[in-house]
Design a protein around this motif. Structure first.
Motif, mmCIF file in Angstrom:
data_model
loop_
_atom_site.group_PDB
_atom_site.id
_atom_site.type_symbol
_atom_site.label_atom_id
_atom_site.label_comp_id
_atom_site.label_asym_id
_atom_site.label_seq_id
_atom_site.Cartn_x
_atom_site.Cartn_y
_atom_site.Cartn_z
ATOM 1 N N ILE A 233 0.828 -1.205 0.000
ATOM 2 C CA ILE A 233 0.000 0.000 0.000
ATOM 3 C C ILE A 233 0.864 1.257 0.000
ATOM 4 O O ILE A 233 0.624 2.205 -0.747
ATOM 5 C CB ILE A 233 -0.942 0.006 1.226
ATOM 6 C CG1 ILE A 233 -1.942 -1.156 1.128
ATOM 7 C CG2 ILE A 233 -1.676 1.337 1.334
ATOM 8 C CD1 ILE A 233 -2.918 -1.074 -0.017
ATOM 9 N N ALA A 234 1.883 1.284 0.833
ATOM 10 C CA ALA A 234 2.719 2.486 0.955
ATOM 11 C C ALA A 234 3.575 2.737 -0.283
ATOM 12 O O ALA A 234 3.828 3.880 -0.642
ATOM 13 C CB ALA A 234 3.607 2.388 2.190
ATOM 14 N N GLU A 235 4.008 1.671 -0.912
ATOM 15 C CA GLU A 235 4.828 1.785 -2.118
ATOM 16 C C GLU A 235 4.186 0.945 -3.214
ATOM 17 O O GLU A 235 4.562 -0.209 -3.439
ATOM 18 C CB GLU A 235 6.256 1.329 -1.849
ATOM 19 C CG GLU A 235 6.973 2.191 -0.813
ATOM 20 C CD GLU A 235 8.408 1.767 -0.603
ATOM 21 O OE1 GLU A 235 8.901 0.880 -1.338
ATOM 22 O OE2 GLU A 235 9.053 2.319 0.304
ATOM 23 N N PRO A 236 3.182 1.500 -3.898
ATOM 24 C CA PRO A 236 2.416 0.726 -4.883
ATOM 25 C C PRO A 236 3.294 0.165 -5.997
ATOM 26 O O PRO A 236 4.228 0.816 -6.472
ATOM 27 C CB PRO A 236 1.414 1.751 -5.433
ATOM 28 C CG PRO A 236 1.324 2.794 -4.376
ATOM 29 C CD PRO A 236 2.677 2.871 -3.759
ATOM 30 N N LEU A 237 2.980 -1.032 -6.396
ATOM 31 C CA LEU A 237 3.666 -1.671 -7.511
ATOM 32 C C LEU A 237 3.091 -1.153 -8.819
ATOM 33 O O LEU A 237 1.913 -0.783 -8.897
ATOM 34 C CB LEU A 237 3.494 -3.189 -7.434
ATOM 35 C CG LEU A 237 3.973 -3.876 -6.144
ATOM 36 C CD1 LEU A 237 3.667 -5.372 -6.206
ATOM 37 C CD2 LEU A 237 5.456 -3.649 -5.929
ATOM 38 N N ASN A 238 3.895 -1.147 -9.863
ATOM 39 C CA ASN A 238 3.352 -0.764 -11.163
ATOM 40 C C ASN A 238 2.639 -1.961 -11.789
ATOM 41 O O ASN A 238 2.695 -3.085 -11.279
ATOM 42 C CB ASN A 238 4.455 -0.219 -12.080
ATOM 43 C CG ASN A 238 5.572 -1.237 -12.320
ATOM 44 O OD1 ASN A 238 5.319 -2.427 -12.475
ATOM 45 N ND2 ASN A 238 6.818 -0.754 -12.363
ATOM 46 N N HIS A 239 1.954 -1.707 -12.874
ATOM 47 C CA HIS A 239 1.151 -2.762 -13.504
ATOM 48 C C HIS A 239 2.016 -3.925 -13.982
ATOM 49 O O HIS A 239 1.579 -5.088 -13.933
ATOM 50 C CB HIS A 239 0.340 -2.179 -14.660
ATOM 51 C CG HIS A 239 -0.770 -1.280 -14.206
ATOM 52 N ND1 HIS A 239 -1.768 -0.833 -15.049
ATOM 53 C CD2 HIS A 239 -1.046 -0.743 -12.997
ATOM 54 C CE1 HIS A 239 -2.594 -0.060 -14.383
ATOM 55 N NE2 HIS A 239 -2.180 0.015 -13.135
ATOM 56 N N GLU A 240 3.208 -3.627 -14.425
ATOM 57 C CA GLU A 240 4.091 -4.701 -14.897
ATOM 58 C C GLU A 240 4.476 -5.634 -13.753
ATOM 59 O O GLU A 240 4.487 -6.867 -13.918
ATOM 60 C CB GLU A 240 5.353 -4.104 -15.531
ATOM 61 C CG GLU A 240 5.135 -3.434 -16.894
ATOM 62 C CD GLU A 240 4.414 -2.090 -16.792
ATOM 63 O OE1 GLU A 240 4.376 -1.512 -15.664
ATOM 64 O OE2 GLU A 240 3.871 -1.624 -17.808
ATOM 65 N N ASP A 241 4.757 -5.062 -12.579
ATOM 66 C CA ASP A 241 5.099 -5.896 -11.422
ATOM 67 C C ASP A 241 3.911 -6.736 -10.978
ATOM 68 O O ASP A 241 4.047 -7.914 -10.603
ATOM 69 C CB ASP A 241 5.586 -5.028 -10.262
ATOM 70 C CG ASP A 241 6.966 -4.442 -10.517
ATOM 71 O OD1 ASP A 241 7.718 -5.032 -11.330
ATOM 72 O OD2 ASP A 241 7.296 -3.406 -9.924
ATOM 73 N N LEU A 242 2.733 -6.141 -10.995
ATOM 74 C CA LEU A 242 1.529 -6.892 -10.614
ATOM 75 C C LEU A 242 1.285 -8.038 -11.594
ATOM 76 O O LEU A 242 0.921 -9.147 -11.179
ATOM 77 C CB LEU A 242 0.325 -5.952 -10.577
ATOM 78 C CG LEU A 242 0.308 -4.922 -9.445
ATOM 79 C CD1 LEU A 242 -0.821 -3.926 -9.666
ATOM 80 C CD2 LEU A 242 0.162 -5.604 -8.088
ATOM 81 N N ALA A 243 1.464 -7.764 -12.859
ATOM 82 C CA ALA A 243 1.286 -8.820 -13.859
ATOM 83 C C ALA A 243 2.308 -9.927 -13.667
ATOM 84 O O ALA A 243 1.995 -11.114 -13.838
ATOM 85 C CB ALA A 243 1.398 -8.217 -15.263
ATOM 86 N N ALA A 244 3.528 -9.548 -13.273
ATOM 87 C CA ALA A 244 4.559 -10.555 -13.018
ATOM 88 C C ALA A 244 4.168 -11.448 -11.847
ATOM 89 O O ALA A 244 4.390 -12.665 -11.875
ATOM 90 C CB ALA A 244 5.899 -9.871 -12.751
ATOM 91 N N HIS A 245 3.575 -10.848 -10.805
ATOM 92 C CA HIS A 245 3.091 -11.659 -9.681
ATOM 93 C C HIS A 245 2.030 -12.649 -10.152
ATOM 94 O O HIS A 245 1.931 -13.765 -9.626
ATOM 95 C CB HIS A 245 2.493 -10.751 -8.600
ATOM 96 C CG HIS A 245 3.505 -10.172 -7.655
ATOM 97 N ND1 HIS A 245 4.004 -10.876 -6.584
ATOM 98 C CD2 HIS A 245 4.111 -8.961 -7.632
ATOM 99 C CE1 HIS A 245 4.884 -10.121 -5.935
ATOM 100 N NE2 HIS A 245 4.969 -8.956 -6.557
ATOM 101 N N ALA A 246 1.243 -12.221 -11.120
ATOM 102 C CA ALA A 246 0.155 -13.069 -11.624
ATOM 103 C C ALA A 246 0.631 -14.071 -12.663
ATOM 104 O O ALA A 246 -0.105 -14.995 -13.020
ATOM 105 C CB ALA A 246 -0.944 -12.188 -12.219
#
Length: 335
Positions: A232-245
């Motif tokens: 929450i404090a340091e939001p991930l960018n969309h690319e990082d979120l997609a990598a998690h997925a």
């Protein structure tokens, strides 16, 4: 911890009720002890109720509870349950904190229920202890007391300190205490009487899984949501979120739209704004500090997004006790 090797001894319980205490956690805690007396045909437990000033205390549902007196130097139960709710961070009564410290020094086990851990922490009674608190208070609690060992379970017992997340977790805690003092057979009877079909231990999760909460089963969506909640404090960018997925950004966007009806950015923004509201209500952090804690580098941008979501400014929200993280003026647009 209180034990009863002599099963004829009476274990004394005290309940300190703080104004606007949550009724369900209180009821789910005291009723099992009443049931233990009824089912055993023996008064194993006796209790008294206290308030800060000796007067009746209004619960979260508006019901007033009469008490036996004010919490003072004469109070010395075996276990004292401190029941709070609403916005427990607003409670700053130094006399009560001093009485709690005195009672704890006398050997009483002190338990914080629902918002009660806030009261114990303010009194300095959780230093060096593991503890828990209701998940909705957790973000603000960690900000207010960064040195505490906060866990996410239903309840935590650390020496003569107990913290319980509230809700119906009080039933699980009470059944465990009854079992230790008077045996598993009576504990099982109490659980059955309260339609407790599955035992839940202290380390159990307070919340359903992400898949259950969002009603989604796709592992990519679940993984990305978990990453959002953890950052929450340091939001991930969309690319990082997609990598998690384990997906491309385009694939993840399509899945969010199809299963959640929101974009990645909209959902992440919602989580951050709800966290901001909790911090505004339960801490003394400034607007700038709240913004930074929720991933907004620009306080003006934070204020605009907050108003668009909640229909009020951050400072007005701090002064509006009834405002809920779950009410909004419409889905936020953009990230």
């Amino acid at each position: 911890m209180v034990a009863a090797s002599d099963t004829l001894s009476v274990i004394s319980l005290g309940f300190l009720l703080i104004e606007d205490f949550a009724m369900l956690p209180y009821a789910s805690l005291i009723e099992p002890f009443r049931a233990a007396n009824t089912l055993s045909g023996t008064d194993y437990y006796a209790w008294q109720h206290y308030s800060v000033d000796g007067g009746p205390v209004r619960a979260s549902n508006g019901l007033e509870i009469a008490v036996d007196g004010r919490l003072d130097r004469n109070a010395a139960p075996d276990i004292l349950f401190v029941c709070a709710g609403g916005n427990p961070s607003a409670f700053r009564d130094s006399a009560t904190f001093a009485q709690l410290r005195r009672i704890a020094a006398g050997g009483t086990t002190i338990a914080g229920i629902s918002g009660g851990p806030y009261i114990l922490a303010r009194a300095g009674l959780l230093a060096g202890r593991h503890c828990t608190i209701h998940w909705e208070h957790e973000t603000a609690f960690r900000e207010a007391f960064p040195d505490l060992e906060v866990e996410g379970g239903l309840y935590v017992r650390d020496g003569n300190r107990i913290t319980c997340a509230g809700g119906i977790a009080g039933l699980d805690l009470a059944v465990e205490l009854i079992g230790e003092a008077h045996g598993p057979a009576l504990a099982a009877q109490v659980g059955e009487w309260h339609i407790r079909t599955q035992p839940r231990h202290g380390g159990g999760s307070q919340r359903p899984s992400l898949a259950a909460r969002y009603r989604v089963t796709h592992p990519g969506i679940v993984s990305s949501l978990a990453a959002m909640e953890a950052n929450i404090a340091e939001p991930l960018n969309h690319e990082d979120l997609a990598a998690h997925a384990g997906l491309s950004v385009r694939q993840l966007e399509r899945l969010f739209a199809a299963h959640l009806g929101r974009s990645i950015g909209q959902e992440y923004l919602r989580l951050r704004l709800e966290a901001a509201l909790r911090l505004l209500r339960e801490t003394d952090l400034s607007r700038i500090e709240v913004a930074m804690a929720c991933g907004f580098a620009d306080v003006s941008h934070f204020s605009r997004r907050f108003r668009a979501w909640f229909g009020t400014s951050p400072m007005q929200a701090r002064r509006t006790p009834g405002l809920s993280p779950y009410q909004n003026a419409g889905a936020p647009r953009g990230a």
